[in-house]
Design a protein around this motif. Structure first.
Motif, PDB file in Angstrom:
ATOM      1  N   LEU A 120      -8.131  -5.717  -7.503  1.00 49.08           N
ATOM      2  CA  LEU A 120      -6.951  -6.003  -6.689  1.00 49.08           C
ATOM      3  C   LEU A 120      -6.181  -4.703  -6.536  1.00 49.08           C
ATOM      4  O   LEU A 120      -5.934  -4.008  -7.526  1.00 49.08           O
ATOM      5  CB  LEU A 120      -6.060  -7.044  -7.372  1.00 49.08           C
ATOM      6  N   GLU A 121      -5.824  -4.391  -5.298  1.00 46.81           N
ATOM      7  CA  GLU A 121      -5.020  -3.208  -5.038  1.00 46.81           C
ATOM      8  C   GLU A 121      -3.820  -3.602  -4.189  1.00 46.81           C
ATOM      9  O   GLU A 121      -3.954  -4.394  -3.259  1.00 46.81           O
ATOM     10  CB  GLU A 121      -5.833  -2.155  -4.288  1.00 46.81           C
ATOM     11  N   GLN A 122      -2.662  -3.059  -4.547  1.00 43.11           N
ATOM     12  CA  GLN A 122      -1.435  -3.210  -3.753  1.00 43.11           C
ATOM     13  C   GLN A 122      -0.884  -1.798  -3.545  1.00 43.11           C
ATOM     14  O   GLN A 122       0.144  -1.435  -4.127  1.00 43.11           O
ATOM     15  CB  GLN A 122      -0.408  -4.065  -4.496  1.00 43.11           C
ATOM     16  N   PRO A 123      -1.532  -1.000  -2.699  1.00 39.69           N
ATOM     17  CA  PRO A 123      -1.172   0.419  -2.610  1.00 39.69           C
ATOM     18  C   PRO A 123       0.215   0.702  -2.047  1.00 39.69           C
ATOM     19  O   PRO A 123       0.768   1.766  -2.318  1.00 39.69           O
ATOM     20  CB  PRO A 123      -2.260   0.998  -1.694  1.00 39.69           C
ATOM     21  N   ASN A 124       0.794  -0.231  -1.308  1.00 33.47           N
ATOM     22  CA  ASN A 124       2.089   0.027  -0.682  1.00 33.47           C
ATOM     23  C   ASN A 124       3.228  -0.782  -1.289  1.00 33.47           C
ATOM     24  O   ASN A 124       4.297  -0.897  -0.688  1.00 33.47           O
ATOM     25  CB  ASN A 124       1.988  -0.210   0.834  1.00 33.47           C
ATOM     26  N   SER A 125       2.991  -1.346  -2.470  1.00 33.29           N
ATOM     27  CA  SER A 125       4.053  -2.085  -3.155  1.00 33.29           C
ATOM     28  C   SER A 125       4.957  -1.086  -3.864  1.00 33.29           C
ATOM     29  O   SER A 125       4.493  -0.036  -4.286  1.00 33.29           O
ATOM     30  CB  SER A 125       3.453  -3.042  -4.189  1.00 33.29           C
ATOM     31  N   PRO A 126       6.225  -1.344  -3.995  1.00 32.51           N
ATOM     32  CA  PRO A 126       6.918  -2.578  -3.660  1.00 32.51           C
ATOM     33  C   PRO A 126       7.455  -2.626  -2.233  1.00 32.51           C
ATOM     34  O   PRO A 126       7.853  -3.678  -1.756  1.00 32.51           O
ATOM     35  CB  PRO A 126       8.057  -2.637  -4.666  1.00 32.51           C
ATOM     36  N   GLY A 127       7.483  -1.497  -1.523  1.00 29.62           N
ATOM     37  CA  GLY A 127       8.104  -1.444  -0.203  1.00 29.62           C
ATOM     38  C   GLY A 127       7.554  -2.457   0.785  1.00 29.62           C
ATOM     39  O   GLY A 127       8.305  -3.106   1.512  1.00 29.62           O
ATOM     40  N   ILE A 128       6.240  -2.619   0.804  1.00 26.31           N
ATOM     41  CA  ILE A 128       5.601  -3.529   1.767  1.00 26.31           C
ATOM     42  C   ILE A 128       6.020  -4.983   1.522  1.00 26.31           C
ATOM     43  O   ILE A 128       6.006  -5.810   2.425  1.00 26.31           O
ATOM     44  CB  ILE A 128       4.072  -3.368   1.736  1.00 26.31           C
ATOM     45  N   LEU A 129       6.430  -5.293   0.289  1.00 25.27           N
ATOM     46  CA  LEU A 129       6.818  -6.664  -0.047  1.00 25.27           C
ATOM     47  C   LEU A 129       8.135  -7.065   0.609  1.00 25.27           C
ATOM     48  O   LEU A 129       8.456  -8.249   0.684  1.00 25.27           O
ATOM     49  CB  LEU A 129       6.906  -6.832  -1.563  1.00 25.27           C
ATOM     50  N   LEU A 130       8.890  -6.096   1.074  1.00 22.36           N
ATOM     51  CA  LEU A 130      10.164  -6.382   1.734  1.00 22.36           C
ATOM     52  C   LEU A 130      10.004  -6.632   3.230  1.00 22.36           C
ATOM     53  O   LEU A 130      10.951  -7.045   3.886  1.00 22.36           O
ATOM     54  CB  LEU A 130      11.143  -5.231   1.494  1.00 22.36           C
ATOM     55  N   GLU A 131       8.812  -6.381   3.748  1.00 23.17           N
ATOM     56  CA  GLU A 131       8.547  -6.599   5.176  1.00 23.17           C
ATOM     57  C   GLU A 131       8.613  -8.086   5.497  1.00 23.17           C
ATOM     58  O   GLU A 131       8.182  -8.925   4.700  1.00 23.17           O
ATOM     59  CB  GLU A 131       7.152  -6.079   5.552  1.00 23.17           C
ATOM     60  N   GLN A 132       9.159  -8.415   6.658  1.00 20.84           N
ATOM     61  CA  GLN A 132       9.275  -9.814   7.075  1.00 20.84           C
ATOM     62  C   GLN A 132       8.129 -10.238   7.989  1.00 20.84           C
ATOM     63  O   GLN A 132       7.908 -11.415   8.201  1.00 20.84           O
ATOM     64  CB  GLN A 132      10.617 -10.031   7.802  1.00 20.84           C
ATOM     65  N   GLU A 133       7.398  -9.286   8.531  1.00 14.15           N
ATOM     66  CA  GLU A 133       6.316  -9.575   9.466  1.00 14.15           C
ATOM     67  C   GLU A 133       5.140 -10.249   8.748  1.00 14.15           C
ATOM     68  O   GLU A 133       4.848  -9.950   7.594  1.00 14.15           O
ATOM     69  CB  GLU A 133       5.858  -8.250  10.087  1.00 14.15           C
ATOM     70  N   GLN A 134       4.464 -11.150   9.468  1.00 11.96           N
ATOM     71  CA  GLN A 134       3.284 -11.812   8.905  1.00 11.96           C
ATOM     72  C   GLN A 134       2.122 -10.822   8.878  1.00 11.96           C
ATOM     73  O   GLN A 134       1.854 -10.160   9.875  1.00 11.96           O
ATOM     74  CB  GLN A 134       2.878 -13.025   9.752  1.00 11.96           C
ATOM     75  N   PRO A 135       1.423 -10.728   7.768  1.00 11.36           N
ATOM     76  CA  PRO A 135       0.284  -9.808   7.709  1.00 11.36           C
ATOM     77  C   PRO A 135      -0.945 -10.395   8.409  1.00 11.36           C
ATOM     78  O   PRO A 135      -1.094 -11.606   8.528  1.00 11.36           O
ATOM     79  CB  PRO A 135       0.035  -9.660   6.206  1.00 11.36           C
ATOM     80  N   SER A 136      -1.812  -9.500   8.851  1.00  9.32           N
ATOM     81  CA  SER A 136      -3.123  -9.933   9.352  1.00  9.32           C
ATOM     82  C   SER A 136      -4.068 -10.003   8.151  1.00  9.32           C
ATOM     83  O   SER A 136      -3.916  -9.259   7.181  1.00  9.32           O
ATOM     84  CB  SER A 136      -3.649  -8.947  10.385  1.00  9.32           C
ATOM     85  N   VAL A 137      -5.021 -10.914   8.211  1.00 12.34           N
ATOM     86  CA  VAL A 137      -5.955 -11.104   7.104  1.00 12.34           C
ATOM     87  C   VAL A 137      -7.372 -10.886   7.621  1.00 12.34           C
ATOM     88  O   VAL A 137      -7.762 -11.460   8.636  1.00 12.34           O
ATOM     89  CB  VAL A 137      -5.837 -12.526   6.500  1.00 12.34           C
ATOM     90  N   ASP A 138      -8.122 -10.038   6.926  1.00 11.17           N
ATOM     91  CA  ASP A 138      -9.525  -9.782   7.261  1.00 11.17           C
ATOM     92  C   ASP A 138     -10.370 -10.165   6.054  1.00 11.17           C
ATOM     93  O   ASP A 138     -10.106  -9.696   4.937  1.00 11.17           O
ATOM     94  CB  ASP A 138      -9.728  -8.305   7.610  1.00 11.17           C
ATOM     95  N   ILE A 139     -11.371 -11.022   6.269  1.00 10.54           N
ATOM     96  CA  ILE A 139     -12.226 -11.488   5.183  1.00 10.54           C
ATOM     97  C   ILE A 139     -13.675 -11.170   5.537  1.00 10.54           C
ATOM     98  O   ILE A 139     -14.149 -11.516   6.616  1.00 10.54           O
ATOM     99  CB  ILE A 139     -12.062 -13.008   4.958  1.00 10.54           C
TER     100      ILE A 139
END
Length: 152
Positions: free
Chosen positions: A21-40
């Motif tokens: 599991l990687e969260q390379p842009n946390s914590p800043g990205i967690l404050l974004e209100q936009e819905q993320p795109s999901v690629d599986i």
């Protein structure tokens, strides 16, 4: 003597082989209100381990992004060890490409949803997969065809 000729298909073990599991842009990205795109992305691989023993692994890569920034990336590999003996060679491909992944995949789905939830995000539930269609598509691509076409 007759027992040696009977087909054998047994699950020896199902296990989580790899998980990251990687969260390379946390914590800043967690404050974004936009819905993320999901690629599986999903994959299946089969490897002989010993005579009549095979490892079949199903891999999943789940990446969510907001614009060009990654929110989180999960890479998981769920595997199973299967004993497969006295099965005709023409049935080995479908067994390892369809039957075994169908057994392993529910464990992968649960582990991916769990790790995403534990990371503080709503779980991403991987969809049910038709491994027969996936296998047939891979076979068609290997034969140089786009997909099987039935004509009358």
């Amino acid at each position: 003597m007759a027992d040696q000729e009977n087909p054998v298909f047994q699950i020896q073990r199902v296990y989580l082989k790899d998980l990251s599991l990687e969260q390379p842009n946390s914590p800043g990205i967690l404050l974004e209100q936009e819905q993320p795109s999901v690629d599986i992305q999903l994959g299946v691989e089969a490897t002989p381990v010993a005579e009549g023993i095979f490892e079949v692994a199903v891999t999943a890569t789940v990446q969510t992004k907001i614009k060009d920034k990654t929110v989180f990336l999960v890479e998981a590999k769920q595997a199973g060890i299967f004993e497969i003996r006295n099965v005709p060679e023409d049935q080995m491909g479908p067994i390892m490409g369809i039957a075994c992944p169908q057994i392993v995949y529910p464990y992968l789905r649960g582990n991916v949803a769990d790790v995403i939830n534990r990371a503080g995000f709503p779980p991403v539930h991987l969809a049910e997969i038709n491994f027969q269609a996936m296998y047939e598509q891979q076979q068609a691509q290997a034969a140089g065809q786009a997909s099987p076409i039935i004509t009358q």
